[in-house]
Scaffold this motif. Structure first.
Motif, PDB file in Angstrom:
ATOM      1  N   ALA A 412       1.026  -1.338  -0.162  1.00  0.00           N
ATOM      2  CA  ALA A 412       0.184  -0.045   0.006  1.00  0.00           C
ATOM      3  C   ALA A 412       0.907   1.002  -0.193  1.00  0.00           C
ATOM      4  N   VAL A 413       0.287   2.520  -0.151  1.00  0.00           N
ATOM      5  CA  VAL A 413       0.993   3.580  -0.253  1.00  0.00           C
ATOM      6  C   VAL A 413       0.351   4.441   0.929  1.00  0.00           C
ATOM      7  N   ARG A 414       1.230   5.085   1.667  1.00  0.00           N
ATOM      8  CA  ARG A 414       0.753   6.038   2.841  1.00  0.00           C
ATOM      9  C   ARG A 414       1.580   7.230   2.748  1.00  0.00           C
ATOM     10  N   ASP A 415       0.664   8.575   2.774  1.00  0.00           N
ATOM     11  CA  ASP A 415       1.205   9.949   2.755  1.00  0.00           C
ATOM     12  C   ASP A 415       1.597  10.260   4.054  1.00  0.00           C
ATOM     13  N   LEU A 416       2.999  10.205   4.368  1.00  0.00           N
ATOM     14  CA  LEU A 416       3.429  10.576   5.749  1.00  0.00           C
ATOM     15  C   LEU A 416       2.846  12.096   6.223  1.00  0.00           C
ATOM     16  N   LEU A 417       2.721  12.875   5.330  1.00  0.00           N
ATOM     17  CA  LEU A 417       2.319  13.959   5.877  1.00  0.00           C
ATOM     18  C   LEU A 417       0.769  14.067   6.230  1.00  0.00           C
ATOM     19  N   ARG A 418       0.075  13.015   6.218  1.00  0.00           N
ATOM     20  CA  ARG A 418      -1.667  12.884   6.410  1.00  0.00           C
ATOM     21  C   ARG A 418      -1.538  11.699   7.132  1.00  0.00           C
ATOM     22  N   PRO A 419      -1.292  11.928   8.281  1.00  0.00           N
ATOM     23  CA  PRO A 419      -1.357  10.481   9.302  1.00  0.00           C
ATOM     24  C   PRO A 419      -2.839  10.203   9.506  1.00  0.00           C
ATOM     25  N   THR A 420      -3.659  11.053   9.525  1.00  0.00           N
ATOM     26  CA  THR A 420      -4.943  10.354   9.838  1.00  0.00           C
ATOM     27  C   THR A 420      -5.820   9.783   8.610  1.00  0.00           C
ATOM     28  N   GLU A 421      -5.101   9.802   7.567  1.00  0.00           N
ATOM     29  CA  GLU A 421      -5.728   9.076   6.065  1.00  0.00           C
ATOM     30  C   GLU A 421      -5.171   7.797   6.002  1.00  0.00           C
ATOM     31  N   GLY A 422      -5.816   6.937   5.693  1.00  0.00           N
ATOM     32  CA  GLY A 422      -5.561   5.475   5.463  1.00  0.00           C
ATOM     33  C   GLY A 422      -4.577   5.262   4.415  1.00  0.00           C
ATOM     34  N   ALA A 423      -3.788   4.221   4.264  1.00  0.00           N
ATOM     35  CA  ALA A 423      -3.236   3.807   3.122  1.00  0.00           C
ATOM     36  C   ALA A 423      -3.929   3.328   2.083  1.00  0.00           C
ATOM     37  N   ARG A 424      -3.558   3.725   0.618  1.00  0.00           N
ATOM     38  CA  ARG A 424      -3.926   3.350  -0.410  1.00  0.00           C
ATOM     39  C   ARG A 424      -3.389   1.960  -0.954  1.00  0.00           C
ATOM     40  N   PRO A 425      -4.337   0.971  -1.511  1.00  0.00           N
ATOM     41  CA  PRO A 425      -3.535  -0.220  -1.939  1.00  0.00           C
ATOM     42  C   PRO A 425      -2.843  -0.144  -3.007  1.00  0.00           C
ATOM     43  N   LEU A 426      -1.779  -0.806  -3.287  1.00  0.00           N
ATOM     44  CA  LEU A 426      -0.944  -0.624  -4.456  1.00  0.00           C
ATOM     45  C   LEU A 426      -0.907  -1.840  -5.291  1.00  0.00           C
ATOM     46  N   ARG A 427      -1.248  -1.791  -6.378  1.00  0.00           N
ATOM     47  CA  ARG A 427      -1.315  -3.131  -7.263  1.00  0.00           C
ATOM     48  C   ARG A 427      -0.061  -3.433  -7.472  1.00  0.00           C
ATOM     49  N   ARG A 428       0.059  -4.952  -7.470  1.00  0.00           N
ATOM     50  CA  ARG A 428       1.190  -5.695  -7.936  1.00  0.00           C
ATOM     51  C   ARG A 428       1.088  -6.721  -8.956  1.00  0.00           C
ATOM     52  N   SER A 429       2.114  -6.837  -9.724  1.00  0.00           N
ATOM     53  CA  SER A 429       1.950  -7.886 -10.924  1.00  0.00           C
ATOM     54  C   SER A 429       2.023  -9.354 -10.225  1.00  0.00           C
ATOM     55  N   VAL A 430       1.899 -10.384 -10.833  1.00  0.00           N
ATOM     56  CA  VAL A 430       2.278 -11.708 -10.492  1.00  0.00           C
ATOM     57  C   VAL A 430       3.698 -12.061 -10.021  1.00  0.00           C
ATOM     58  N   ASP A 431       4.562 -11.132 -10.654  1.00  0.00           N
ATOM     59  CA  ASP A 431       5.900 -11.443 -10.311  1.00  0.00           C
ATOM     60  C   ASP A 431       6.197 -10.447  -9.033  1.00  0.00           C
ATOM     61  N   GLY A 432       5.474  -9.758  -8.485  1.00  0.00           N
ATOM     62  CA  GLY A 432       5.658  -9.183  -7.642  1.00  0.00           C
ATOM     63  C   GLY A 432       6.123  -7.648  -7.597  1.00  0.00           C
ATOM     64  N   VAL A 433       5.881  -7.164  -9.082  1.00  0.00           N
ATOM     65  CA  VAL A 433       6.451  -5.851  -9.258  1.00  0.00           C
ATOM     66  C   VAL A 433       5.072  -4.696  -8.759  1.00  0.00           C
ATOM     67  N   THR A 434       5.338  -3.777  -8.459  1.00  0.00           N
ATOM     68  CA  THR A 434       4.304  -2.758  -7.787  1.00  0.00           C
ATOM     69  C   THR A 434       4.088  -1.594  -9.136  1.00  0.00           C
ATOM     70  N   ALA A 435       3.015  -1.167  -9.171  1.00  0.00           N
ATOM     71  CA  ALA A 435       2.622   0.033  -9.843  1.00  0.00           C
ATOM     72  C   ALA A 435       3.540   1.247  -9.423  1.00  0.00           C
ATOM     73  N   ALA A 436       3.508   1.980  -9.963  1.00  0.00           N
ATOM     74  CA  ALA A 436       4.528   3.488  -9.960  1.00  0.00           C
ATOM     75  C   ALA A 436       3.952   4.034  -8.787  1.00  0.00           C
ATOM     76  N   LEU A 437       4.785   4.522  -7.778  1.00  0.00           N
ATOM     77  CA  LEU A 437       4.465   5.465  -6.753  1.00  0.00           C
ATOM     78  C   LEU A 437       5.331   6.640  -6.718  1.00  0.00           C
ATOM     79  N   THR A 438       4.923   7.662  -6.128  1.00  0.00           N
ATOM     80  CA  THR A 438       5.727   8.807  -5.968  1.00  0.00           C
ATOM     81  C   THR A 438       6.925   8.683  -4.837  1.00  0.00           C
ATOM     82  N   SER A 439       8.192   9.038  -5.490  1.00  0.00           N
ATOM     83  CA  SER A 439       9.425   8.775  -4.676  1.00  0.00           C
ATOM     84  C   SER A 439       9.406   9.782  -3.457  1.00  0.00           C
ATOM     85  N   ALA A 440       9.839   9.411  -2.288  1.00  0.00           N
ATOM     86  CA  ALA A 440      10.099  10.478  -1.260  1.00  0.00           C
ATOM     87  C   ALA A 440      11.327  10.975  -1.434  1.00  0.00           C
ATOM     88  N   ALA A 441      12.496  10.608  -2.245  1.00  0.00           N
ATOM     89  CA  ALA A 441      13.374  11.376  -2.673  1.00  0.00           C
ATOM     90  C   ALA A 441      13.162  12.477  -3.246  1.00  0.00           C
TER      91      ALA A 441
END
Length: 644
Positions: A412-441
């Motif tokens: 899942a994806v969690r926004d660290l700046l919004r602790p009251t919001e829940g985590a959003r599910p993150l889709r993964r492929s059969v091989d375990g590769v996730t969909a793209a998410l924003t980099s904290a860096a």
């Protein structure tokens, strides 16, 4: 010129000039060498480049001694404020002035009709062949200050450094600049006023030319020149040997191997058929839970051509290959057959991920060719389940995609700046590769800081991308007993810290712990502030970074009160921490605030603001711009130094 300046000049002229002999100057130079080199490095023009600035700073400092062993130098040495210590030492004042004068001369342009000064020419010594030397990189604050200093003139840069590094008053700075040959010291001080007074940053490793990193020079050009020299030497040797040989010609080779003999271990390391492939269910039976039990996954695990290219580039990266390695990670060829973790297409690239027991290696090439390949190295020795849950397989446009461990059951994806919001599910492929998410860096604007949340049979863990192959494991709580960032309190604490994550990117960070070590009622009824210590530990064990933050009520993010590198503070070895900050109340009054961890029994402030308090917090009235020295003591009297 003011009357006070004129009076000071008259008094100085009437006072006998201090006598500085060679031994006194040499003793001062040896004792304060790191500080003098830092002074020269900061004043030298940034246009020289970091490598040449380092070598020039050492050269002008080593040339600061009087010439001749028997010579005695007499000079009016400005800015002698105290009777003892560094500032009261005429020898230090002498060599400091010489270093300042040489650094300013090095920044002046060469004139067509005048001979260049010695400091304007490239230094012959010290010199290091085949390496580029430069100080360790700092954070965003140090980079911003370096850019602002580079925009100043040489005299203005010198004025700023003398104020901040040497703690000189403006009157003393003017004397120093005049003695160093600056035509208009008043203009230099006025120009330096345009830069924020971030003087504490001048003591950071970013500006320390005595604590250096080394990188090779242009290897391609060196190899070309080396080959040419080797061919010429070989030709001369052959011709000379042939002339000296009797009629029989070459003798037997003895114990030498045949020319161009192949190394069996190197051949095995480059053979795709020798790659280790772990069975899919091995991790369930293994006593270890790390990268060594990851199975080989991806649609291209049988593409021998792709695997052969990846291994060949790993062993001998060409000039067009972009190679990166986290600090402390060797980037040499594989010592033997590696383990295959992944081979497949990720976005517009074909990606291969390998593991050799010490390092993770990611090879990527475009889907429509092999040009523009990239090779990334990351050290991962000693990895455990918490630090081997995911590997970066793709980047692009500020996003990142991960290959998750085989034991991960959900992402899942969690926004660290919004602790009251829940985590959003993150889709993964059969091989375990996730969909793209924003980099904290890439969180430069700090409106959102995305973290990867992984769930397995042992619990839920939070990770953040810091620009490396492995994301950093985020934890909260006391250093000796950190916990996962799953509760509301831990998530709320990270909300004020998340914007500081980019300051530790690309440093080989393994884990980041955020710990709210104290709370303090602010003077004049301004609410309650929280003191937070954030520690980033690396895979290599050294290079850790510690930040103490002051989180005022109503502020979304904390202000950095102190920072340190390679310090045990706020860690397992030494969980104690003490830091302070100069704070302005809503009524406009200034105070020095300080707080220590719970072990601290008393805190004292001296210097620009004075005060003492029992317990681990202190609030003392102060003036704007005051600088206080903080000390704390444990219940048994053991002193505790402030973080710096």
């Amino acid at each position: 010129m003011s009357s006070s300046d004129a009076t000071t000049r008259t008094a100085a002229a009437a006072t006998p000039a201090p006598v500085v002999d060679v031994e006194q100057a040499e003793a001062a130079l040896v004792e304060h060498y790191p500080r003098l080199v830092r002074l020269g490095y900061l004043v030298l023009p940034p246009s020289l480049g970091r490598n040449r600035r380092v070598l020039t700073a050492h050269a002008i400092t080593q040339r600061a001694l009087p010439r001749g062993r028997a010579a005695v130098e007499r000079s009016v040495i400005p800015a002698q404020r105290a009777a003892g210590g560094r500032d009261g030492d005429p020898g230090y004042g002498y060599v400091r002035l010489r270093v300042l004068r040489s650094a300013l001369e090095a920044g002046r342009p060469l004139l067509r009709r005048a001979w260049p000064r010695r400091s304007q020419l490239p230094s012959l010594l010290p010199q290091v062949w085949g390496l580029r030397l430069f100080p360790r990189s700092g954070g965003a604050d140090e980079l911003a200050l370096d850019q602002r200093l580079s925009a100043l003139s040489g005299p203005a840069r010198a004025a700023y450094v003398l104020r901040g590094l040497e703690r000189l008053a403006d009157t003393e700075v003017r004397r120093m600049l005049e003695a160093a040959g600056v035509a208009d010291p008043h203009a230099a001080l006025a120009e330096a006023d345009g830069v924020d007074a971030a003087y504490a940053l001048l003591d950071s490793p970013e500006f320390d030319p005595c604590s250096l990193q080394a990188r090779p020079t242009d290897l391609v050009r060196r190899r070309q020149h080396g080959r040419a020299a080797l061919v010429a030497a070989a030709a001369a040797l052959v011709c000379g040997t042939l002339l000296a040989l009797p009629g029989e010609g070459w003798g037997p080779n003895g114990a030498a191997a045949p020319p161009y003999a192949q190394n069996p271990a190197a051949e095995a390391a480059l053979d795709p058929g020798r790659l280790t492939r772990v069975e899919p269910e091995t991790w369930r039976r293994s006593a270890r839970t790390d990268f060594s039990v990851w199975p080989a996954r991806g649609a291209l695990t049988d593409d021998r051509g792709l695997l052969r290219r990846a291994l060949a580039v790993w062993a001998r990266p060409g000039t067009s290959v972009q190679v990166s390695a986290t600090p402390g990670t060797p980037s040499g060829a594989p010592p033997g057959p590696a383990q295959l973790l992944y081979a497949g297409e990720v976005g517009q690239a074909r990606v291969v991920v390998l593991h050799d027991g010490l390092r993770l290696v990611r090879y990527a090439e475009p889907r429509d060719g092999t040009g523009g390949a990239a090779l990334d190295f990351a050290r991962v020795d000693g990895a455990q389940a918490a630090s081997s849950g995911a590997v970066v397989v793709g980047r692009g446009d500020g996003t990142v995609r991960y290959l998750t461990a085989p034991w991960v059951r959900g992402a899942a994806v969690r926004d660290l700046l919004r602790p009251t919001e829940g985590a959003r599910p993150l889709r993964r492929s059969v091989d375990g590769v996730t969909a793209a998410l924003t980099s904290a860096a890439q969180a430069t604007t700090c409106t959102s800081v995305s973290a990867l949340e992984l769930r397995d049979d042992s619990g839920t863990r939070l990770h953040a991308d810091l620009g490396e192959l492995t994301p950093a494991h985020l934890t909260a709580g006391r250093p000796e007993a950190p916990r996962e960032v799953t509760g509301r309190a831990a998530q709320a604490s990270w909300a004020g810290t998340a914007c500081l994550l980019p300051t530790v990117r690309t440093h080989g960070v393994r884990s980041v712990n955020s710990w709210a070590y104290a709370s303090q009622r602010l003077p004049e009824g301004n609410g309650t502030a929280t003191w937070v210590c954030t520690r980033a530990d690396t895979w290599r064990g050294t290079g850790s970074r510690v930040l103490a933050q002051f989180q005022a009520p109503g502020k979304a993010t904390g202000a950095v009160a102190a920072k340190a590198q390679d310090s045990p503070s706020c860690g397992v070895r030494d969980p104690r921490v003490l830091a302070g900050v100069l704070w302005k109340s809503r009524a406009g009054n200034w105070h020095v605030l300080a707080a220590g961890s719970k072990e601290v029994a008393s805190v004292r402030a001296t210097g620009g603001a004075a005060g003492a308090a029992r317990g681990n917090v202190l609030a003392a009235p102060a003036r704007k711009g005051a600088r206080a020295e903080l000390t704390g003591r444990l219940a048994d009297g053991t002193p505790v130094s402030a973080l710096r």
